[in-house]
Design an enzyme around this catalytic site. Sequence first.
Site, PDB file in Angstrom:
ATOM      1  N   HIS A 169       0.823  -1.212   0.000  1.00 12.48           N
ATOM      2  CA  HIS A 169       0.000   0.000   0.000  1.00 12.48           C
ATOM      3  C   HIS A 169       0.855   1.259   0.000  1.00 12.48           C
ATOM      4  O   HIS A 169       2.078   1.220   0.143  1.00 12.48           O
ATOM      5  CB  HIS A 169      -0.981  -0.006   1.181  1.00 12.48           C
ATOM      6  CG  HIS A 169      -0.346  -0.005   2.538  1.00 12.48           C
ATOM      7  ND1 HIS A 169       0.152   1.124   3.126  1.00 12.48           N
ATOM      8  CD2 HIS A 169      -0.169  -1.013   3.441  1.00 12.48           C
ATOM      9  CE1 HIS A 169       0.617   0.826   4.335  1.00 12.48           C
ATOM     10  NE2 HIS A 169       0.445  -0.472   4.544  1.00 12.48           N
ATOM     11  N   CYS A 215       3.437  -4.916   6.622  1.00  8.28           N
ATOM     12  CA  CYS A 215       3.009  -4.545   5.273  1.00  8.28           C
ATOM     13  C   CYS A 215       4.167  -3.936   4.476  1.00  8.28           C
ATOM     14  O   CYS A 215       5.196  -3.560   5.028  1.00  8.28           O
ATOM     15  CB  CYS A 215       1.849  -3.551   5.326  1.00  8.28           C
ATOM     16  SG  CYS A 215       0.288  -4.292   5.848  1.00  8.28           S
TER      17      CYS A 215
END
Length: 293
Positions: free
Chosen positions: A190, A206
Amino acid sequence: MQWGLFRSIIISLTFTITALLPICDAIGAEYSQQDGIIGAIGSYTTKADDSLIELARKFGLGYNEIVAANPTVDPILPAQGTKIVIPSMWILPDVPPQGIVINISEMRLYYFPPGRRDRVLTYPVGIGDEGWETPTGAYRIIEKIVNPTWHVPLSIQRQKPELPAVVPPGPDNPLGTRALRLSLRTILIHGTNRPFGIGRKVSHGCIHLYPEDIIKLFRQAKIHTKVTIIRQPVKAAVVGNRLLVEMHGDRGEHMYKQAYEELLRKGYLDKADPEKLITAASEKIGMPEDVSW
């Protein structure tokens, strides 16, 4: 960094960057690959108020990359007129060139567009912090999300009780404007609202990209795209009759031992000058270096 440090890095591929481009047009993410090498080493002379953090973003690099290539330069306020190495040459990871490949050791993502074997897109990334390491393995993209809402995991709420349970889309959302969910559902690729974290261990597992880079990758990557996450601190390639190695000591590894084993595995060991290999392993500048006899 002394220019002698380059030693015999493919001089024919070296270029000099004379001007910065706007962030939205940062030095190209798409490259043509040959012999497993992409990009070229560059240089830039600092102006007043430059910092390595800002220059990294301008040139499509992570903080780790530009600092490793310029170990003697103050990263916050380099002296005006300092010649900065722009380490935008990479040896491709030693994995099948399919889909997205993320090398945790170098904090860099590679995307291989289907049907275009000579083309590679690459972006710097932020990864999991100590205790929240980004997991290696083979996954798939299962969801593409525009303007994601962040549902704060309980583990993070316990660590940071001041956070709300849900963070809506917007400038305060750490997921940024785009997210790709992997088949390991707790891990996303992301954007970020803290671009200074690219090239650092900053996440809870992440993969973070610069805001401008996640938009480009989001357009390219499709549902079911394969995502391979690896830890490969030593990469090697032979170009002509020259042996190049690229080393990233992200966890204090014994780099010479790893380099020796990697060259032995690939059948390149007889091409390596042991003294050059020892020097490269000690410095870990994160760029391809010629260690040939």
